[in-house]
Each structure stands twice: as structure tokens, then as C-alpha cells.
Write an enzyme that holds these catalytic residues in place. Structure first.
Site, mmCIF file in Angstrom:
data_model
loop_
_atom_site.group_PDB
_atom_site.id
_atom_site.type_symbol
_atom_site.label_atom_id
_atom_site.label_comp_id
_atom_site.label_asym_id
_atom_site.label_seq_id
_atom_site.Cartn_x
_atom_site.Cartn_y
_atom_site.Cartn_z
ATOM 1 C CB SER A 18 22.567 78.839 34.394
ATOM 2 O OG SER A 18 23.421 78.045 33.582
ATOM 3 C CG HIS A 43 25.775 81.776 35.482
ATOM 4 N ND1 HIS A 43 26.725 82.418 36.251
ATOM 5 C CD2 HIS A 43 26.103 80.463 35.512
ATOM 6 C CE1 HIS A 43 27.587 81.525 36.730
ATOM 7 N NE2 HIS A 43 27.229 80.326 36.288
ATOM 8 C CG ASP A 45 27.105 77.428 33.971
ATOM 9 O OD1 ASP A 45 27.918 77.840 34.815
ATOM 10 O OD2 ASP A 45 25.877 77.389 34.171
ATOM 11 C CG MET A 47 30.712 73.160 31.742
ATOM 12 S SD MET A 47 29.416 71.979 32.119
ATOM 13 C CE MET A 47 28.463 72.932 33.311
ATOM 14 C CG HIS A 76 31.038 79.539 36.234
ATOM 15 N ND1 HIS A 76 30.162 78.697 36.888
ATOM 16 C CD2 HIS A 76 32.255 79.292 36.777
ATOM 17 C CE1 HIS A 76 30.836 77.976 37.768
ATOM 18 N NE2 HIS A 76 32.104 78.315 37.714
ATOM 19 C CG MET A 78 32.894 75.541 35.644
ATOM 20 S SD MET A 78 31.229 74.887 35.740
ATOM 21 C CE MET A 78 30.418 75.982 34.597
ATOM 22 C CG MET A 147 31.265 76.008 42.052
ATOM 23 S SD MET A 147 30.160 76.551 40.729
ATOM 24 C CE MET A 147 29.186 75.080 40.433
ATOM 25 N N GLY A 152 29.793 71.009 36.644
ATOM 26 C CA GLY A 152 29.753 70.094 35.504
ATOM 27 C C GLY A 152 28.357 69.864 34.944
ATOM 28 N N GLY A 154 23.956 70.910 35.214
ATOM 29 C CA GLY A 154 22.811 71.596 35.799
ATOM 30 C C GLY A 154 21.894 70.565 36.443
ATOM 31 C CG ASP A 182 26.839 78.486 39.583
ATOM 32 O OD1 ASP A 182 25.747 78.043 39.189
ATOM 33 O OD2 ASP A 182 27.835 78.606 38.857
ATOM 34 N N GLY A 183 24.222 76.750 41.723
ATOM 35 C CA GLY A 183 23.891 75.324 41.705
ATOM 36 C C GLY A 183 22.756 74.975 42.642
ATOM 37 N N GLY A 184 21.692 74.438 42.065
ATOM 38 C CA GLY A 184 20.589 73.951 42.893
ATOM 39 C C GLY A 184 19.740 75.031 43.545
HETATM 40 C C1 DX5 Z 1 27.200 73.869 37.258
HETATM 41 C C2 DX5 Z 1 26.983 75.288 36.776
HETATM 42 C C3 DX5 Z 1 25.710 75.920 37.272
HETATM 43 C C4 DX5 Z 1 24.482 75.176 36.885
HETATM 44 C C5 DX5 Z 1 23.276 75.765 37.532
HETATM 45 O O1 DX5 Z 1 28.432 73.421 36.819
HETATM 46 O O2 DX5 Z 1 28.047 76.123 37.169
HETATM 47 O O3 DX5 Z 1 25.642 77.271 36.839
HETATM 48 O O4 DX5 Z 1 24.303 75.144 35.519
HETATM 49 O O5 DX5 Z 1 22.200 74.975 37.154
HETATM 50 P P1 DX5 Z 1 21.017 74.588 38.151
HETATM 51 O O6 DX5 Z 1 20.405 75.895 38.585
HETATM 52 O O7 DX5 Z 1 20.130 73.756 37.310
HETATM 53 O O8 DX5 Z 1 21.625 73.861 39.311
HETATM 54 ZN ZN ZN Z 2 27.899 78.392 36.797
#
Ligand code: DX5
Ligand code: ZN
Length: 233
Positions: A18, A43, A45, A47, A76, A78, A147, A152, A154, A182-184
């Protein structure tokens, strides 16, 4: 089969760094590094400060980086009103558009319009949104993004409770549909994510936060493939 090769009975495993976690002062180099380092997708993101409580980057950035990257742009959104902006993201260079069903009152119509623009279509579900909300559109999409943090930001901790959702979804998808998490996702969580059936792994902090991005991507891939091999679907 070597430890870095894929598991033939399952969809190819893909690592999607990402960009949110990249150093924006040196985007060209960051992109070159992950492309050469084995990333399968990029990826992006997006926002808007309304749908999520953060603002990232938008259309002009995508237009510019399109000129310096050959990676698939996995975009993605958001944002509120995804239908209003989807075409502009496609024109800027997105290869796939993933929108949140929570803000798409007419998802089938949006999917049709994305199809006519020639991009891959994904839908994303927030942690609190049940899988059942996808029933009407599941057959129509190329990818589902689950998710595993609240959207919101990373660098958040992986929500372990989401593994059951990933597992349940994996039994409902056709072989040509991708399951993205997606996430963590990092070296501690990636094995569970892969065992649960995800094939497309978004990784922001765990790739761009590592000093050696190639090594970080390779390690995520190795751990995920090992986990698949231990518990093949
Ligand atoms: C969160 C995003 C994710 C995020 C992933 O809103 O959709 O794509 O940036 O970041 P990490 O891998 O650091 O959790
Ligand atoms: Zn994402």
C-alpha cells in the site's frame, strides 16, 4: 516445490504493497523498489476526509505515478460518492476500482459502469459490515476486500475477529474471484490470513516500513505460502 512457488490448487498468492506507507518525497524510487522487489499489485488508498477521518492522495498523484510504474493499480476508494469519481480514477490510470458498498446506494449500476470502463471491480467491507450485505453483488465482482482494521489509517493492529469472515467468504467465491485482506498484515499475522483463504494481501507498513522491501515482500510471500501448504483448502 520450492518455498517461494505457489500452491497449484489455489489462486496465485499476490502481495499488494500500500502506497500509503511509502515515503511521498521519493515516490518514483519507492515504486521502482517494490516493482523490482516482487510486488504483484500496487494498492492505492484513497481517503476523502468524509467517509474516513483522514485524507490521503487523489487523482493527480495517480496520473503522475502511472507514468513511472507498470504495476496493476489496485485502487481502494474510501470516499463518499464513489460513483461520482470512479471514472476520473479510471482515466487517471487505475486498473481496478474497489468501492465500499456502505456508500454505494446502487452498487449494481456502479459495477456496470466500471465494467464499461474496462477496469476490474472490487467491493470492500468494513469490519462491522456483514458478509450478507454482499449477497446482491457478490457474483458480479472480481475482488472482495475485507478490511481487517477500521479504514482510515495505516499501521493499525490486525483485527483477529475478521479471520472468521475471511474464511466464510473464501467458501463463497468462484476461482476467478480474488479475496483481498487489508490492514495489519505483517510477518506475525500473514500466516493466519493465508490459511483463512485470502489470496491478495495488502501490506503497507510491513513493506514500506522495512529497510529492505524486496526482503519484506519475499518474507510475507514465504510465510503465506508455507501456511497454505500446511492447511490447503
Ligand atoms: C486502511 C487502508 C489499508 C492500510 C494498510 O484504511 O485501507 O490499505 O493502509 O496499511 P497497513 O498494512 O499499514 O495496515
Ligand atoms: Zn486499502
Amino acid at each position: 516445490m520450492g518455498l517461494t512457488s505457489d500452491f497449484p490448487s489455489q489462486p496465485r498468492l499476490r502481495i499488494a504493497p500500500s502506497l500509503l506507507a511509502a515515503d511521498f518525497a521519493r515516490l518514483r524510487d519507492e515504486l521502482a523498489e517494490i516493482e523490482a522487489g516482487g510486488a504483484d499489485l500496487l494498492h492505492l488508498d484513497i481517503m476523502d476526509g468524509h467517509y474516513v477521518p483522514n485524507i490521503s492522495f487523489g487523482i493527480p498523484v495517480i496520473e503522475k505515478i502511472r507514468g513511472v510504474s507498470n504495476l496493476f493499480f489496485d485502487t481502494h476508494l474510501m470516499i463518499r460518492e464513489p460513483a461520482r469519481y470512479a471514472e476520473a480514477f479510471c482515466k487517471a490510470g487505475a486498473d481496478g476500482i474497489t468501492f465500499h458498498t456502505e456508500v454505494a446506494p446502487e452498487p449494481r449500476r456502479l459495477i456496470e459502469s466500471l465494467r464499461s470502463l474496462g477496469v476490474a471491480v472490487g467491493v470492500s467491507l468494513n469490519p462491522g459490515t456483514p458478509l450478507a450485505s454482499l449477497d446482491a453483488v457478490l457474483a458480479e465482482v472480481d475482488l472482495v476486500n475485507i478490511m481487517t482494521v477500521e479504514p482510515g489509517f495505516g499501521g493499525q493492529a490486525f483485527l483477529t475477529d475478521m479471520l472468521a469472515k475471511v474464511e466464510a467468504l473464501s467458501t463463497r467465491l468462484r476461482p476467478d474471484q480474488r479475496l483481498e485482506v487489508d490492514g495489519g498484515v505483517n510477518r506475525k499475522t500473514v500466516a493466519r490470513v493465508a490459511s483463512a483463504g485470502a489470496d491478495t494481501l495488502v501490506a503497507g507498513t510491513s513493506v514500506f516500513g522495512a529497510p529492505d522491501r524486496r526482503a519484506a515482500i519475499a518474507e510475507l510471500r514465504r510465510l503465506a505460502l508455507e501456511a497454505r501448504r500446511a492447511a490447503p483448502a
